[in-house]
Write a protein that holds these residues in place. Structure first.
Motif, PDB file in Angstrom:
ATOM      1  N   ARG A  12     -11.256   2.414 -13.683  1.00 30.88           N
ATOM      2  CA  ARG A  12     -11.080   3.252 -14.531  1.00 30.88           C
ATOM      3  C   ARG A  12     -12.500   3.430 -15.378  1.00 30.88           C
ATOM      4  N   ALA A  13     -12.689   4.502 -15.964  1.00 32.77           N
ATOM      5  CA  ALA A  13     -13.825   4.770 -16.834  1.00 32.77           C
ATOM      6  C   ALA A  13     -14.350   3.748 -17.730  1.00 32.77           C
ATOM      7  N   ALA A  14     -15.481   3.530 -18.172  1.00 30.76           N
ATOM      8  CA  ALA A  14     -15.661   2.532 -19.223  1.00 30.76           C
ATOM      9  C   ALA A  14     -15.201   2.810 -20.449  1.00 30.76           C
ATOM     10  N   PRO A  15     -14.546   1.911 -21.249  1.00 29.92           N
ATOM     11  CA  PRO A  15     -13.890   2.088 -22.403  1.00 29.92           C
ATOM     12  C   PRO A  15     -14.857   2.928 -23.430  1.00 29.92           C
ATOM     13  N   GLU A  16     -16.298   2.468 -23.631  1.00 27.59           N
ATOM     14  CA  GLU A  16     -17.159   3.294 -24.493  1.00 27.59           C
ATOM     15  C   GLU A  16     -17.183   4.667 -24.174  1.00 27.59           C
ATOM     16  N   VAL A  17     -16.975   5.041 -22.810  1.00 25.26           N
ATOM     17  CA  VAL A  17     -16.886   6.381 -22.439  1.00 25.26           C
ATOM     18  C   VAL A  17     -15.657   7.212 -22.953  1.00 25.26           C
ATOM     19  N   VAL A  18     -14.773   6.574 -22.569  1.00 24.08           N
ATOM     20  CA  VAL A  18     -13.300   7.251 -23.012  1.00 24.08           C
ATOM     21  C   VAL A  18     -13.274   7.195 -24.553  1.00 24.08           C
ATOM     22  N   ALA A  19     -13.699   6.339 -25.396  1.00 23.86           N
ATOM     23  CA  ALA A  19     -13.653   6.464 -26.729  1.00 23.86           C
ATOM     24  C   ALA A  19     -14.573   7.650 -27.191  1.00 23.86           C
ATOM     25  N   GLY A  20     -15.747   7.846 -26.375  1.00 22.46           N
ATOM     26  CA  GLY A  20     -16.641   8.820 -26.979  1.00 22.46           C
ATOM     27  C   GLY A  20     -15.903  10.183 -26.774  1.00 22.46           C
ATOM     28  N   LEU A  21     -15.406  10.482 -25.559  1.00 21.54           N
ATOM     29  CA  LEU A  21     -14.753  11.624 -25.082  1.00 21.54           C
ATOM     30  C   LEU A  21     -13.577  11.895 -26.184  1.00 21.54           C
ATOM     31  N   ARG A  22     -12.677  10.913 -26.558  1.00 16.84           N
ATOM     32  CA  ARG A  22     -11.763  11.159 -27.470  1.00 16.84           C
ATOM     33  C   ARG A  22     -12.441  11.743 -28.811  1.00 16.84           C
ATOM     34  N   ALA A  27     -12.084  20.796 -26.886  1.00 16.74           N
ATOM     35  CA  ALA A  27     -12.846  21.696 -26.935  1.00 16.74           C
ATOM     36  C   ALA A  27     -14.348  21.683 -26.664  1.00 16.74           C
ATOM     37  N   THR A  28     -14.930  20.595 -27.273  1.00 18.48           N
ATOM     38  CA  THR A  28     -16.257  20.163 -27.051  1.00 18.48           C
ATOM     39  C   THR A  28     -16.500  19.896 -25.732  1.00 18.48           C
ATOM     40  N   ALA A  29     -15.629  18.950 -25.064  1.00 14.44           N
ATOM     41  CA  ALA A  29     -15.782  18.390 -24.031  1.00 14.44           C
ATOM     42  C   ALA A  29     -15.663  19.628 -23.066  1.00 14.44           C
ATOM     43  N   HIS A  30     -14.928  20.541 -23.122  1.00 20.15           N
ATOM     44  CA  HIS A  30     -14.769  21.356 -22.194  1.00 20.15           C
ATOM     45  C   HIS A  30     -16.017  22.332 -21.978  1.00 20.15           C
ATOM     46  N   GLU A  31     -16.385  22.787 -23.140  1.00 16.93           N
ATOM     47  CA  GLU A  31     -17.904  23.472 -23.071  1.00 16.93           C
ATOM     48  C   GLU A  31     -18.980  22.631 -22.405  1.00 16.93           C
ATOM     49  N   ALA A  32     -19.021  21.485 -22.743  1.00 17.37           N
ATOM     50  CA  ALA A  32     -19.901  20.409 -22.286  1.00 17.37           C
ATOM     51  C   ALA A  32     -20.045  20.151 -20.755  1.00 17.37           C
ATOM     52  N   MET A 173      -7.375  18.152 -21.219  1.00 14.32           N
ATOM     53  CA  MET A 173      -8.409  18.387 -20.249  1.00 14.32           C
ATOM     54  C   MET A 173      -8.617  17.226 -19.072  1.00 14.32           C
ATOM     55  N   CYS A 174      -8.947  17.488 -18.120  1.00 17.99           N
ATOM     56  CA  CYS A 174      -9.200  16.359 -17.053  1.00 17.99           C
ATOM     57  C   CYS A 174     -10.613  16.297 -16.958  1.00 17.99           C
ATOM     58  N   VAL A 175     -11.223  15.098 -17.007  1.00 20.43           N
ATOM     59  CA  VAL A 175     -12.760  14.847 -16.605  1.00 20.43           C
ATOM     60  C   VAL A 175     -12.838  13.856 -15.479  1.00 20.43           C
ATOM     61  N   PRO A 176     -13.345  14.218 -14.248  1.00 20.82           N
ATOM     62  CA  PRO A 176     -13.378  13.265 -13.276  1.00 20.82           C
ATOM     63  C   PRO A 176     -14.005  11.981 -13.698  1.00 20.82           C
ATOM     64  N   ARG A 177     -13.817  10.900 -13.223  1.00 21.31           N
ATOM     65  CA  ARG A 177     -14.539   9.743 -13.791  1.00 21.31           C
ATOM     66  C   ARG A 177     -15.796   9.657 -13.516  1.00 21.31           C
ATOM     67  N   ALA A 178     -16.279  10.082 -12.320  1.00 16.38           N
ATOM     68  CA  ALA A 178     -17.842   9.890 -11.833  1.00 16.38           C
ATOM     69  C   ALA A 178     -18.541  10.834 -12.627  1.00 16.38           C
ATOM     70  N   THR A 179     -18.070  11.847 -13.441  1.00 14.97           N
ATOM     71  CA  THR A 179     -18.948  12.759 -14.382  1.00 14.97           C
ATOM     72  C   THR A 179     -18.415  12.420 -15.583  1.00 14.97           C
ATOM     73  N   ALA A 185     -22.464  12.580 -22.639  1.00 11.22           N
ATOM     74  CA  ALA A 185     -23.857  13.008 -23.115  1.00 11.22           C
ATOM     75  C   ALA A 185     -23.953  14.393 -23.628  1.00 11.22           C
ATOM     76  N   ALA A 186     -23.343  15.479 -22.661  1.00 13.12           N
ATOM     77  CA  ALA A 186     -23.473  16.538 -22.988  1.00 13.12           C
ATOM     78  C   ALA A 186     -22.518  16.945 -24.212  1.00 13.12           C
ATOM     79  N   SER A 187     -21.724  16.236 -24.536  1.00 16.17           N
ATOM     80  CA  SER A 187     -20.828  16.504 -25.682  1.00 16.17           C
ATOM     81  C   SER A 187     -21.381  16.157 -26.931  1.00 16.17           C
ATOM     82  N   ARG A 188     -22.057  15.068 -26.805  1.00 17.47           N
ATOM     83  CA  ARG A 188     -22.731  14.715 -28.042  1.00 17.47           C
ATOM     84  C   ARG A 188     -24.032  15.377 -28.269  1.00 17.47           C
ATOM     85  N   ALA A 189     -24.632  15.940 -27.306  1.00 18.62           N
ATOM     86  CA  ALA A 189     -25.788  16.771 -27.605  1.00 18.62           C
ATOM     87  C   ALA A 189     -25.272  18.248 -28.261  1.00 18.62           C
ATOM     88  N   ARG A 190     -23.925  18.715 -27.733  1.00 18.80           N
ATOM     89  CA  ARG A 190     -23.387  19.715 -28.304  1.00 18.80           C
ATOM     90  C   ARG A 190     -23.020  19.581 -29.982  1.00 18.80           C
TER      91      ARG A 190
END
Length: 233
Positions: A12-22, A27-32, A173-179, A185-190
């Motif tokens: 599984r992805a790291a919990p902090e990554v999952v929380a950040g994407l939530r 919409a933001t993650a899709h653009e990022a 939206m589905c984000v591959p675990r590796a990316t 990071a791109a979402s936060r910049a956006r």
């Protein structure tokens, strides 16, 4: 490899990554992410205001048969999202309040399915969020083999066990675990960039000026006039 499997081990992805994407949202993650990973908009939120993200536990089921959903519950951990697909198109109500009760006892965040759900009023009252292609009272059987935690296609997107699923009022939206860390990071910049743009728009700056669109409009032949010209002008 041919056959039917219930795969126990999921990275599984790291919990902090999952929380950040939530927090970023679909919409933001899709653009990022470069505008990839968005599921068919026919897979709709069946409640208002729910926003979740979690690691995918995947289910491949025979249409009209929810046997493998029951098998998948045991594989779920707290914060996961169950992603259910069928081997051919189906809108049968394969998931309802009893399965939701079982998943909630394991801390599952929600369900995304390319098929149907039922007991929707009870699911809303429970606060168990679902995104589904259909709502249907049509019942199902428990008779046919399938697989759990194998790659599936849900809403036109390949989903592998452990990928990060983001779901809110804008869709799924589905984000591959590796990316996932890079997308975060791109979402936060956006989000940071949008905060600056929002402040400018609130101050009265126009989008055509902020984005430098006046030259583009001119190149595209868009004319500003005080009145419509005579025919043929």
């Amino acid at each position: 490899m041919a056959g039917h499997y219930v795969v126990r081990n999921v990275t599984r992805a790291a919990p902090e990554v999952v929380a950040g994407l939530r927090e970023a949202g679909v919409a933001t993650a899709h653009e990022a992410a470069g505008r990839i990973g968005l599921a068919d908009p026919a897979i709709r939120p069946r409640q208002d205001g729910a926003a979740i993200a979690g690691s995918a536990v995947t289910v491949s089921s025979h249409p009209g048969d929810n046997l493998m959903i029951h098998a998948a519950v045991e594989m779920c951990q707290e914060g996961d999202i169950l992603v259910v697909t069928t081997t051919s198109p189906s809108t049968d109500g394969m998931f309802g309040d009893l399965l939701a009760t079982s998943l909630r006892a394991r801390g599952v965040a929600g369900l995304v399915t390319d098929a149907g759900v039922r007991d929707i009023a009870t699911l809303r009252a429970m606060g168990f969020p679902v995104w589904a292609r259909a709502v249907s009272a049509q019942g199902t059987v428990k008779a046919s083999p399938g697989s759990v935690n194998v790659p599936v296609v849900c809403g036109g997107q390949v989903v592998r066990a452990g990928d990060v699923i983001i779901a809110d009022d804008d869709g799924v939206m589905c984000v591959p675990r590796a990316t996932a860390p890079d997308v975060l990071a791109a979402s936060r910049a956006r989000v940071a960039g949008e905060a600056d743009k929002r402040a400018k728009l609130e101050s009265g700056v126009l989008g055509v000026d902020m984005y430098g669109l006046r030259d583009l409009l001119d190149r595209l032949g868009v004319r500003y006039v005080d009145e419509l010209p005579e025919d043929g002008a």
